[in-house]
Design a protein around this motif. Structure first.
Motif, short mmCIF file in Angstrom:
data_model
loop_
_atom_site.label_atom_id
_atom_site.label_comp_id
_atom_site.label_asym_id
_atom_site.label_seq_id
_atom_site.Cartn_x
_atom_site.Cartn_y
_atom_site.Cartn_z
N ASP A 1 0.84 -1.20 0.00
CA ASP A 1 0.00 0.00 0.00
C ASP A 1 0.87 1.26 0.00
O ASP A 1 0.70 2.14 -0.83
CB ASP A 1 -0.93 -0.02 1.21
CG ASP A 1 -1.53 1.35 1.51
OD1 ASP A 1 -1.96 2.02 0.56
OD2 ASP A 1 -1.55 1.75 2.68
N TYR A 2 1.78 1.33 0.93
CA TYR A 2 2.60 2.55 1.03
C TYR A 2 3.56 2.70 -0.14
O TYR A 2 3.83 3.82 -0.59
CB TYR A 2 3.37 2.55 2.35
CG TYR A 2 2.47 2.76 3.56
CD1 TYR A 2 1.67 3.89 3.67
CD2 TYR A 2 2.42 1.82 4.58
CE1 TYR A 2 0.84 4.07 4.76
CE2 TYR A 2 1.60 1.99 5.68
CZ TYR A 2 0.81 3.12 5.76
OH TYR A 2 -0.02 3.30 6.83
N GLY A 17 -4.12 1.86 -3.72
CA GLY A 17 -3.36 1.63 -2.50
C GLY A 17 -4.25 1.60 -1.27
O GLY A 17 -4.09 0.75 -0.38
N ARG A 18 -5.20 2.52 -1.21
CA ARG A 18 -6.14 2.55 -0.08
C ARG A 18 -7.00 1.29 -0.05
O ARG A 18 -7.33 0.77 1.02
CB ARG A 18 -7.04 3.78 -0.19
CG ARG A 18 -6.36 5.09 0.09
CD ARG A 18 -6.03 5.27 1.57
NE ARG A 18 -4.79 4.62 1.94
CZ ARG A 18 -4.42 4.40 3.19
NH1 ARG A 18 -5.21 4.73 4.19
NH2 ARG A 18 -3.27 3.82 3.46
N PHE A 19 -7.37 0.79 -1.24
CA PHE A 19 -8.16 -0.43 -1.33
C PHE A 19 -7.38 -1.61 -0.74
O PHE A 19 -7.91 -2.39 0.06
CB PHE A 19 -8.53 -0.70 -2.78
CG PHE A 19 -9.25 -2.01 -3.01
CD1 PHE A 19 -10.60 -2.12 -2.71
CD2 PHE A 19 -8.58 -3.10 -3.52
CE1 PHE A 19 -11.26 -3.33 -2.91
CE2 PHE A 19 -9.23 -4.30 -3.72
CZ PHE A 19 -10.58 -4.42 -3.43
N LEU A 20 -6.12 -1.71 -1.14
CA LEU A 20 -5.29 -2.79 -0.61
C LEU A 20 -5.10 -2.66 0.90
O LEU A 20 -5.10 -3.65 1.63
CB LEU A 20 -3.92 -2.79 -1.31
CG LEU A 20 -3.91 -3.21 -2.78
CD1 LEU A 20 -2.51 -3.06 -3.36
CD2 LEU A 20 -4.38 -4.66 -2.91
N ALA A 21 -4.93 -1.43 1.35
CA ALA A 21 -4.78 -1.19 2.80
C ALA A 21 -6.03 -1.63 3.55
O ALA A 21 -5.95 -2.19 4.64
CB ALA A 21 -4.49 0.28 3.06
N GLY A 22 -7.19 -1.39 2.94
CA GLY A 22 -8.44 -1.76 3.60
C GLY A 22 -8.61 -3.26 3.74
O GLY A 22 -8.97 -3.75 4.82
N ILE A 23 -8.33 -4.02 2.68
CA ILE A 23 -8.57 -5.46 2.74
C ILE A 23 -7.46 -6.21 3.48
O ILE A 23 -7.63 -7.38 3.80
CB ILE A 23 -8.74 -6.06 1.33
CG1 ILE A 23 -7.46 -5.90 0.50
CG2 ILE A 23 -9.92 -5.43 0.62
CD1 ILE A 23 -7.54 -6.59 -0.85
N THR A 24 -6.35 -5.53 3.76
CA THR A 24 -5.28 -6.20 4.50
C THR A 24 -4.99 -5.51 5.82
O THR A 24 -4.00 -5.83 6.49
CB THR A 24 -3.98 -6.23 3.66
OG1 THR A 24 -3.58 -4.89 3.36
CG2 THR A 24 -4.18 -7.01 2.37
N GLY A 25 -5.87 -4.60 6.22
CA GLY A 25 -5.58 -3.79 7.41
C GLY A 25 -6.26 -4.27 8.67
O GLY A 25 -6.76 -3.47 9.46
#
Length: 318
Positions: A1-2, A17-25
């Protein structure tokens, strides 16, 4: 993400990136479940408070890192964040032991991994639904601050970015002190019931006073009762956790975190529009503190629900 944020050539990539952060956060969920696993019933509130303290410290250090290194290169803060996250991965993989013993583990149920399903699991915890509802409303009310804090400071006090950053650092410092040092001590001295009741009361009073803070010093002063009210959150989480078996901590914490995530979404659709309505040129009542007054009402309802719940659950008064 970052790394995607650092490399992003367009805003579409930022959303990816925000989408990936959401599903792996889900690290907050897992951290909460881990703490529930390794804590005794007596010190869960204290240990849940450590998560809030860590958040508060990050709230102090994070903006400083972003501001300082962002002036050097706008992409540099994202590389630093990626490095910190990778360090977390290495630390967790090599040094953090499994928290669940073999007898407390269950077979993986893939149906329960579908997004949103964990929220339906809350219906299985009828004895604590009232307290969970209070926790939900308190978190929803808390979204008034991140939704409007910067705009409120600009509108009412004509703050610049430096002053906004300073105020956020003070918020983070107070959160870190209260949740990192006071929760455990106060629960030990006064008991969970009093900590929850007075915590919700202080939350409500502090939020209500925000709406009438005509001077910056008043806002800083009113942060004290509001931050002190934060003793209720980890204590409520500890009480809820104690009502569930060791095998179900992950599901419970996932459900609670899901509710908190929902409040973060709802808060943007509630408090920002309320703020705009009461500061627009054509408004009949100029009241920039309206979001905080509304949040105080939600906290008052949460206070009533929490008080009723802990009496029904016979949470110890000592």
């Amino acid at each position: 993400d970052y790394l995607i944020h650092a490399w992003a050539p367009s805003i579409v990539w930022l959303f990816l990136g925000r989408f990936l952060a959401g599903i792996t956060g889900a690290s907050f969920t897992v951290a909460s479940a881990y703490i529930a696993d390794v804590s005794t019933k007596e010190n869960k509130a204290k240990n849940f408070g450590l998560i809030g303290a860590a958040f508060g410290i990050g709230f102090i250090i994070g903006p400083g890192i972003g501001g300082f290194f962002g002036e050097i290169d706008i992409r540099l803060p994202f590389y630093i964040a990626a490095g910190l996250t990778f360090a977390n991965f290495l630390f967790g993989y090599f040094f953090v032991p499994e928290s669940l013993t073999m007898e407390n583990r269950r077979q993986i149920n893939y149906a329960k991994m579908i997004p949103g399903v964990s929220l339906f699991a809350l219906r299985n915890y009828k004895g604590i639904l009232l307290l969970i509802s209070a926790f939900f409303l308190a978190n929803l009310a808390g979204q008034a601050l991140p939704s409007t804090w910067s705009y409120y400071g600009i509108e009412r006090y004509d703050w610049n970015p430096r002053q906004i950053g300073l105020s956020l650092m003070v918020v983070g410092l107070l959160v870190a002190v209260v949740q990192g040092f006071l929760v455990g001590k106060l629960v030990t001295k006064f008991g969970k019931r009093k900590v929850i009741i007075y915590g919700f009361l202080l939350w409500t009073v502090g939020m209500f006073l925000f709406s009438f803070a005509h001077e910056p010093w008043m806002l800083y002063a009113f942060l004290i009762p509001y931050a002190l009210g934060g003793i209720a959150g980890p204590t409520v989480q500890g009480v809820i956790s104690n009502q569930v078996s060791e095998k179900e901590q992950g599901i419970l914490q996932g459900s609670i975190t899901g509710l908190v995530s929902i409040t973060a979404i709802l808060g943007q659709f509630i408090f920002a529009p309320v703020f705009y309505y009461f500061i627009r040129p054509e408004t009949s009542i100029y009241f920039p503190g309206a979001p905080y007054a509304l949040a105080a009402v939600l906290l008052l309802i949460a206070f009533i629900l929490a008080t009723t719940a802990i009496k029904r659950m016979n949470v110890e008064p000592e």
